[in-house]
Motif scaffolding. Structure first.
Motif, short mmCIF file in Angstrom:
data_model
loop_
_atom_site.label_atom_id
_atom_site.label_comp_id
_atom_site.label_asym_id
_atom_site.label_seq_id
_atom_site.Cartn_x
_atom_site.Cartn_y
_atom_site.Cartn_z
N HIS A 111 0.83 -1.21 0.00
CA HIS A 111 0.00 0.00 0.00
C HIS A 111 0.87 1.27 0.00
O HIS A 111 0.53 2.26 -0.66
CB HIS A 111 -0.90 -0.04 1.25
CG HIS A 111 -1.77 1.14 1.44
ND1 HIS A 111 -3.00 1.26 0.86
CD2 HIS A 111 -1.59 2.28 2.15
CE1 HIS A 111 -3.54 2.41 1.20
NE2 HIS A 111 -2.71 3.06 1.99
N HIS A 115 1.10 4.60 -2.58
CA HIS A 115 1.20 6.05 -2.32
C HIS A 115 2.49 6.61 -2.93
O HIS A 115 2.49 7.69 -3.51
CB HIS A 115 1.21 6.32 -0.81
CG HIS A 115 -0.14 6.28 -0.16
ND1 HIS A 115 -1.19 7.08 -0.56
CD2 HIS A 115 -0.61 5.55 0.89
CE1 HIS A 115 -2.25 6.84 0.22
NE2 HIS A 115 -1.93 5.92 1.09
N SER A 136 0.35 9.85 6.19
CA SER A 136 -0.99 9.26 6.16
C SER A 136 -1.46 8.97 7.58
O SER A 136 -0.85 9.43 8.55
CB SER A 136 -0.97 7.98 5.32
OG SER A 136 -0.29 6.98 6.02
N ASP A 302 -6.73 7.11 0.13
CA ASP A 302 -6.68 5.76 -0.42
C ASP A 302 -7.62 5.59 -1.62
O ASP A 302 -8.77 6.05 -1.59
CB ASP A 302 -7.04 4.75 0.68
CG ASP A 302 -5.96 4.71 1.75
OD1 ASP A 302 -4.87 5.26 1.52
OD2 ASP A 302 -6.21 4.11 2.81
N MET A 306 -4.09 4.11 -7.43
CA MET A 306 -2.68 4.07 -7.02
C MET A 306 -2.18 2.62 -6.93
O MET A 306 -1.02 2.34 -7.19
CB MET A 306 -2.46 4.83 -5.70
CG MET A 306 -3.02 4.16 -4.47
SD MET A 306 -2.74 5.19 -3.00
CE MET A 306 -2.97 3.96 -1.71
ZN ZN Z 1 -3.04 5.11 2.59
#
Ligand code: ZN
Ligand code: KG4
Length: 347
Positions: A111, A115, A136, A302, A306
């Motif tokens: 994840h 980003h 984040s 989110d 991405m």
């Molecule tokens: Zn995130």
């Protein structure tokens, strides 16, 4: 090349279909704010159940809107961590099932890499190496991004992530959930100089971030007010945001020295949608003679695009995963980085 991306590591369920020319053919993002609002924060079990309910219909909707069959997709990218493990498992298992059923390669995406690479989806001209400030709800890191899969962690937080500090400040001030945008809105009419708040580690020789002391100071000053009103609320929100921004700028300035090969300063993650923080970082980059790149607001928080984009970047290099790829609650981008005092709970 067409890549389908699935995201479910926190409280957004998201799906996107992307090609390698940076075109988003279709996407869906379902926030779970309404489910979690009564609890003032994300409840992991509720999040996982909501992902189960939503993810498969969203995949069908995205494919239908794009007019694409699963058989025409080249790879399936799914977040495999770090994040809330129940949600990560829902997305990764869904991705594995789609990949297995359609006979397509699976890409198990970190994840944080989603980003980290998202600014390259928004800006085709952004080349490696760049200095990335990743801010984040779970992370606050400075990374030297040398290439896909090549990240050098220059700094991390020794206690809270900055998004967490925004969320807790919102809770203390009674601004509601999700906290970051609420603090930003309240701060817009506040006087940032009225409350004196600490700026942890400002000017320190060590590279890291710390926000716990700032968060506690907000609580103490709020509790010390005899009858707090909306003006107090706005002033304290503004004071907090200014202090947090000063810390980000100071630590980023230090990282620029540690990673002089960067040609751009890039910000990503949910907190990167904060306009005051973006403006301060843009000013810092201008003074340092670096380009400044920040993804559009929807790409900061989110989303599936991405993850699909990280899938495109990895797939182009032949980086695919097997169907036994694990779901990982913790998964640092730079596994070689020294563990940091107090930062053991998160990747
Ligand atoms: Zn995130
Ligand atoms: O990247 P993200 O969507 O999820 C994680 O991977 O954590 O980031 C969510 C975090 C939350 O803590 C949220 O309060 C914060 O980003 N955030 C903001 C703003 N919008 C979202 N913080 C400050 N100002 C904002 N405008």
């Amino acid at each position: 090349m067409l890549v389908l991306g699935l995201e479910s590591s926190c409280d957004e369920t998201a799906v996107a279909l992307l090609d390698d020319q940076r075109r988003i053919l279709a996407q869906r993002i379902a926030s779970q704010d309404a489910e979690h609002r009564p609890f003032g924060g994300v409840v992991p079990e509720l999040a996982a159940r909501a992902h189960v309910d939503r993810l498969t219909p969203m995949v069908a909707d995205v494919l239908a809107e794009a007019g694409v069959r699963l058989a025409d997709v080249d790879a399936i990218a799914a977040t495999a961590g770090p994040g809330l493990i129940g949600g990560v498992m829902v997305g990764l298992v869904t991705g594995k099932a789609l990949a297995w059923g359609a006979g397509k390669p699976l890409i198990a995406v970190n994840h944080l890499e989603g980003h980290a690479l998202s600014p390259r989806l928004a800006d085709a001209g952004l080349e490696f190496p760049y200095l990335l400030l990743l801010v984040s709800g779970g992370h606050c890191q400075l990374l030297g991004v040398e290439g896909v899969g090549r990240y050098r962690r220059l700094a991390t937080t020794i206690d809270d992530a900055i998004g967490e500090a925004f969320d807790k400040t919102a809770k203390v001030l009674g601004l509601g959930f999700p906290g970051g945008p609420a603090v930003e809105r309240a701060a817009a009419h506040g006087d940032a100089r009225r409350f004196h708040l600490p700026r942890p580690l400002l000017g320190s020789d060590e590279p890291h971030f710390s926000f716990a002391g700032l968060k506690s100071a907000v609580l103490r000053q709020w509790q010390a007010l005899p009858a707090p009103d909306d003006i107090d609320r706005a002033d304290l929100a503004a004071g907090f945001q200014a202090a947090a921004t000063d810390c980000l700028i100071d630590r980023t300035r230090r990282a620029m020295v540690a990673f002089p090969q960067a040609t751009a300063l890039v910000v990503a993650g949910g907190v990167a949608s904060n306009q005051a923080i973006r403006a301060a970082l843009a000013g810092l980059a201008a003074v340092a003679g670096l380009a400044f790149v920040a993804p559009p607001l929807w790409l900061c928080t989110d989303n599936g695009a991405m993850i699909a984009w990280a899938g495109v970047e990895r797939f182009r290099l032949g980086l695919v995963d097997t169907l036994d790829a694990p779901a990982r609650p913790r998964w640092p981008l730079d596994p070689g980085a020294e563990p940091v005092r107090g930062a053991g709970v998160r990747a």
